[in-house]
Design a protein around this motif. Structure first.
Motif, PDB file in Angstrom:
ATOM      1  N   ALA A  61       0.819  -1.214   0.000  1.00  0.00           N
ATOM      2  CA  ALA A  61       0.000   0.000   0.000  1.00  0.00           C
ATOM      3  C   ALA A  61       0.852   1.263   0.000  1.00  0.00           C
ATOM      4  O   ALA A  61       0.471   2.289  -0.554  1.00  0.00           O
ATOM      5  CB  ALA A  61      -0.942   0.002   1.200  1.00  0.00           C
ATOM      6  N   SER A 129      -5.911   2.384   5.555  1.00  0.00           N
ATOM      7  CA  SER A 129      -5.718   2.030   4.147  1.00  0.00           C
ATOM      8  C   SER A 129      -4.482   1.176   3.921  1.00  0.00           C
ATOM      9  O   SER A 129      -4.312   0.603   2.847  1.00  0.00           O
ATOM     10  CB  SER A 129      -5.645   3.291   3.286  1.00  0.00           C
ATOM     11  N   SER A 132      -5.312  -2.354   2.691  1.00  0.00           N
ATOM     12  CA  SER A 132      -5.961  -2.622   1.405  1.00  0.00           C
ATOM     13  C   SER A 132      -5.060  -3.325   0.411  1.00  0.00           C
ATOM     14  O   SER A 132      -5.533  -3.917  -0.555  1.00  0.00           O
ATOM     15  CB  SER A 132      -6.454  -1.308   0.789  1.00  0.00           C
ATOM     16  N   SER A 136      -2.132   3.699  -1.835  1.00  0.00           N
ATOM     17  CA  SER A 136      -2.953   4.700  -1.163  1.00  0.00           C
ATOM     18  C   SER A 136      -2.107   5.941  -0.939  1.00  0.00           C
ATOM     19  O   SER A 136      -1.043   5.878  -0.317  1.00  0.00           O
ATOM     20  CB  SER A 136      -3.441   4.147   0.183  1.00  0.00           C
ATOM     21  N   ALA A 521     -11.400  -1.982   5.481  1.00  0.00           N
ATOM     22  CA  ALA A 521     -10.295  -2.180   4.543  1.00  0.00           C
ATOM     23  C   ALA A 521      -9.946  -3.655   4.392  1.00  0.00           C
ATOM     24  O   ALA A 521      -9.482  -4.090   3.332  1.00  0.00           O
ATOM     25  CB  ALA A 521      -9.074  -1.393   5.011  1.00  0.00           C
TER      26      ALA A 521
END
Length: 757
Positions: A61, A129, A132, A136, A521
């Motif tokens: 991420a 995030s 995820s 991001s 997430a």
């Protein structure tokens, strides 16, 4: 000036951690992870593994490829996140120290488990995030802090039943990942049941060819009538290779997988594959519905123990855990009491009854596992007939079993159905997917103290942990399991990590609201509805002015209420304490959160009761007369019409002469009331029951159902009242209870001194 002031104000750091550390000091400033950040380690290969695990987790991420390097330093290094294994660090396994400054991050622990938990804390302090695994564009900032953290209990577990419903390996791994996120360290894998055997045993191929599949599955609730089935074959199993893969995956996250192989009950699926192991020889079928079944392993047959020992040998080869769970719960003794082989075994082993035969069975399994360097865990029924010498007890039927085992100096894991059974409803049943019953909001889960007050300090040391249980009769999909487990499992995680004196539900609720972003997430299908307020009664009945207490179980909300029957809103009265009631009417209440989202309306009717007088004189004989009839009854009315045997009972109870199932009772006599006032009668039964007083039906608990209570309030003058209790048992467990709360608040469960006929 406002803009200038705003530009000079430093952002306030947040620490939305679940579970919360045992010691956290807030600091100013942040550390930013960027393309120059390094991950350093000093310690064993396991320390390097944690450091690499962390770097691999951060990279997707953040798009920063964090390099992992060995360091000789034992202190914080500028621009780096450093993991150091330091044997001088004090504390139980899992303890760690975490220092975050604007210059760098340092995690210290005396073993890799603590370093891993330090990583989980860093993970939760980063923006959600990061979960995820997709790019991001945020700043990867860690709030400055000093943390000295240690777990309250050494055992912090979550159980998953895959016998009733089967879930793929990918979900099992996700389940384990969520345990790791919340610093839980045990995955209790419930692998065998009446409804399906889920683990490949190479010596007994029929366990996966036959026992892993049922012909069809019950539709609707197990207590509903008539019974309906879906007509679809259902099942599945894990190969030994898949099970080993799960064990390895969990171990990398410092989670122990404890397998459960049920014995001597919950064995009908295994008996369907190998009927010679049962008392009758069959034929048997894999169970298609839920409940407790009388078909159990034959305790008098040596082939039973040969089979189980061979199974356990393969189980031990797959699972390296110190503990093997052997069930031991809900084992009906009817077959044993009829079986010549079991009777011979009882005589040979000097067992006074079938409960002691179960103790023999459990002890024999324990000796076998002990001989291979393993220990057993069993549900609290293994206390019956005498506890196996080295057994650890899971106390699920409340706390009594745990208290008894701790006083006998056995290790105990507290897992009471009152507080940690995650198959219970967490909202009103009408608004939720079908569940087994009960009501267990997250506030009640969080309120539980695993150390019973009745234990001494020395006895309390035998309480080694807590566990949440997920029984899956009504959870056909992985998404449904998540919905029932989270966020209540978060409360169990904090229960296992923090001392009871450090816990605060309001603070936990505030952190949890932010934690939901992380669960989003991670694509967790968690429960997050604005719950209605709750009350301890569904109707207020009074003879004198009284009060009504409401409880807020919703996260981040206020209660608003009215007493004039109108629908409450944000302009209504805010609940701050008990509501005084002196007139008939209706109380309505809602919870409303900061965004204006409103719960369903709670409605509590308010009724003034009139006093009634007794219509009888005391009888000449103590107790109650009892008619006991046998037959497949469908209602209490059927029992009233049936002929039966005449008996006498000393109290409201099922006589010892009653059969295992298919019978009915009519108990009649008088009860003498010695104090005027408001009484609450509570009648519980499995299956139907009714309670009559003054020849009037006051509690109707009729029908097919599991153990369920219904209540009635009565304003009684002193005197003697005719009473009648009607009851019938179909299948699935017999039970009949009557409780009364007197005007002074005393709960009475024994009525022998007040009954006559």
């Amino acid at each position: 000036m406002v803009l200038l002031f705003a530009s000079c104000t430093k952002p306030v750091n947040e620490y939305n951690l679940v579970p919360y550390p045992s010691s956290l000091e807030e600091k100013e400033g942040t550390f930013e992870i960027n393309n120059t950040t390094k991950v350093l380690f000093n310690g064993s290969e396991n320390t390097q593994f944690v450091a690499q695990f962390f770097a691999d987790f951060i990279s997707p991420a953040s798009v920063y490829k964090l390099e992992v390097e060995k360091t000789e330093s034992t202190e914080l290094t500028k621009g780096a996140i450093t993991f150091i294994e330091d044997k001088q660090i004090k504390g139980a396994e899992g303890s760690y120290q975490l220092s975050i400054t604007p210059n760098g991050v340092l995690v210290k622990a005396n073993n890799p488990v603590g370093l891993f938990y330090g990583f989980q804390t860093i993970r939760q302090l980063l923006p959600a995030s990061i979960e995820s695994k997709e790019l991001s564009k945020v700043s990867w900032l860690l709030p400055a802090t000093e943390i000295n953290d240690t777990p309250r209990f050494s055992y912090r577990g979550l159980h998953l039943d895959v016998g009733r419903h089967f879930y793929p390996v990918d979900f099992i791994k996700k389940f384990i990942d969520l345990l790791a996120l919340h610093k839980m360290n045990v995955f209790h894998w419930h692998l065998t049941e009446d409804q399906g055997w889920r683990l490949e045993i190479k010596k007994y191929p029929k366990l996966t060819e036959v026992a892993a599949y049922r012909d069809e599955t019950r539709v609707g609730h197990g207590g509903s009538r008539p019974e309906e089935y879906d007509g679809k074959r259902y099942g599945g199993f894990y190969t030994q290779e898949e099970a080993r893969e799960v064990v390895k995956y969990a171990a990398e996250r410092h989670i122990t997988v404890i397998p459960e192989i049920e014995l001597p009950g919950h064995a009908q699926a295994a008996l369907a594959a190998y009927p010679e192991l049962g008392c009758t020889g069959g034929p048997y079928e894999v169970a298609k519905t839920w409940g407790v079944f009388k078909e159990v392993y034959c305790a008098g047959n040596e082939k039973t123990f040969e089979f189980l020992e061979n199974v356990l040998l393969e189980v031990m080869d797959i699972f390296p855990s110190e503990y093997i769970h052997i069930g031991g719960d809900e084992c009906p003794k009817a077959r044993w009491n009829e079986c010549p082989k079991c009777k011979a075994r009882m005589k040979k082993e000097h067992c006074e009854d079938s409960h002691e035969l179960q103790s023999y069975f459990i002890s024999r399994a324990e000796k076998f596992l002990n001989s291979h360097g393993r220990q057993i865990i069993g549900w609290d029924e293994i206390l019956e007939g005498g506890l196996a010498p080295n057994a650890t007890v899971m106390s699920w039927r409340g706390i009594k079993g745990g208290v008894e085992a701790a006083r006998q100096k056995h290790n105990v894991i507290m897992t009471p159905n009152s507080h940690v059974y995650l198959d219970y409803y967490q909202n009103t049943p009408a608004s939720e997917p079908l569940a087994i019953g009960g009501f267990l909001p997250i506030s009640k889960v969080y309120s539980y103290n695993p150390i019973p007050e009745s234990l001494s300090a020395e006895e309390a040391n035998y309480i080694i942990g807590v566990q949440g249980n997920i029984w899956t009769e009504y959870m056909p999909t992985s998404e449904h399991v998540e919905y029932m487990a989270y966020p209540r499992a978060c409360a169990i995680a904090e229960m296992g990590w923090l001392d009871y004196s450090q816990r605060n539900f309001d603070q936990f609720s505030n952190r949890l609201q932010k934690h939901f972003e992380r669960l989003d997430a991670l694509n967790v299908n968690y429960f997050n509805k604005v719950l209605s307020p709750i009350a301890s009664v569904d109707k207020v009945e009074f003879v004198e002015p009284t009060t009504l207490e409401l409880q807020n179980i919703a996260i981040g909300t206020e209660i608003y209420y009215t007493i004039d029957g109108s629908k409450p809103n944000q302009n209504s009265s805010v609940y701050v304490g008990p509501i005084t009631l002196s007139e008939e009417g209706i109380v309505k209440a809602v919870t409303i959160n900061e965004t204006g989202e409103t719960s369903e309306v709670l409605e509590i009717p308010v009724v003034r009761l009139q006093y009634i007088e007794g219509k009888a004189a005391k009888g000449d004989n103590k107790g109650l007369s009892c008619k006991m009839a046998t037959g497949k009854f469908k209602s209490c009315a059927d029992v009233l019409k049936a002929d039966g045997k005449n008996l006498t009972v000393a109290d409201v109870l099922i006589p010892e002469e009653a059969p295992f199932d298919h019978f009915g009772l009519v108990l009649e006599g008088m009860v003498t009331i010695t104090e005027e006032g408001l009484y609450q009668f509570s009648l519980g039964s499995d299956d139907g029951s009714q309670f009559y007083m003054n020849n009037e039906l006051v509690i109707d608990n009729d029908g097919f159902h599991g153990m369920a209570y219904k209540k009635a309030n009565l304003a009684l003058k002193t005197g003697t009242y005719p009473v009648k209790i009607v009851y019938f048992e179909a299948t699935g467990g017999e039970n009949l209870k009557l409780h009364v709360i007197t005007p002074d608040g005393e709960k009475v469960s024994s009525f022998t001194e007040y009954l006559s006929h």
